[in-house]
Write an enzyme that holds these catalytic residues in place. Sequence first.
Site, short mmCIF file in Angstrom:
data_model
loop_
_atom_site.label_atom_id
_atom_site.label_comp_id
_atom_site.label_asym_id
_atom_site.label_seq_id
_atom_site.Cartn_x
_atom_site.Cartn_y
_atom_site.Cartn_z
N HIS A 46 -10.05 2.98 -53.10
CA HIS A 46 -10.52 3.24 -51.74
C HIS A 46 -12.03 3.05 -51.60
CE1 HIS A 46 -6.63 4.57 -50.34
NE2 HIS A 46 -6.53 5.37 -51.38
N ASP A 85 -13.40 -2.63 -70.02
CA ASP A 85 -14.43 -3.42 -70.70
C ASP A 85 -15.82 -3.11 -70.15
OD1 ASP A 85 -12.53 -4.60 -72.28
OD2 ASP A 85 -12.87 -6.66 -71.58
N GLU A 148 2.52 9.78 -56.36
CA GLU A 148 2.10 9.88 -54.96
C GLU A 148 3.13 9.32 -53.99
OE1 GLU A 148 -1.65 7.87 -54.89
OE2 GLU A 148 -0.88 6.07 -55.84
N ASP A 174 -1.29 10.87 -50.16
CA ASP A 174 -0.33 9.76 -50.17
C ASP A 174 1.10 10.28 -50.27
OD1 ASP A 174 -1.63 7.25 -49.84
OD2 ASP A 174 -2.53 7.47 -51.82
#
Length: 250
Positions: A46, A85, A148, A174
């Site tokens: 988000h 990474d 969710e 959610d």
Amino acid sequence: MITNRTKAKLAAGEAVIGCFNKSTDPGFTEFMAMSDWDFVVMDGEHGLYGPAEFANGARALELRGVTPIARVNTNEPSAILRALDAGAHGVHVPWVNSAEEAERAVQSVKYGPRGLRGLAGNRSIDFAATADTTARANAETMVIIHIETGTAVDAIDDYLDVDGIDVLFIGPTDLSHSLGHPGDKTHPVVLEAMDKVAAAVVPSDKTLGIFTATAELVVEWKAKGARYFTAGVEGLLKSATDAFMAQARN
């Protein structure tokens, strides 16, 4: 090399508290890290985080001894690889709706023999791709799987058999949307679903996690057995600002 203080605290049976951060400004991220969070979740779902922002955020958090965790935008190996990474010590993986999808996430996080994460020299393994550094990375990285949707709730028992999941994390907003009550996180149907997840996860070898917008919710869910808690920095700032303005303008 990664030293994941949050994972160590969970392994010791302690509770941990963190915060989602959508801001990609490393200065603001470092400022957040001065508030005694165990971890900060750099939000690539988000928020606007990409690999470069994850790297700068991780540096800012590590500087203050706070665990950098990334929320990736999708359960795809390439998205998870780039976040790790860059220096994240673990990932929140959204929209996981089956044990098979959870297994895919674990394999994306872990190097062989457990997983299929691509191997190259990077900052998370001190730019040294060896058997020792990959084993250390496998031990220190965290996998936080979001629960969710109603589908995920129904499959919760299946997730418990997936080796390598650290936290099964309830996303109440959610979940309320998925169950047909958007934003109503206290609707009986939503509460029943969250309690079903808790009943399955707490006795298992996984940690129960949940988004808790207030300290009162942390206390409530700690009593239910949860040990991994997150707030949202925007909500905390809005609440504090509104309280300040209400008193200042009185």
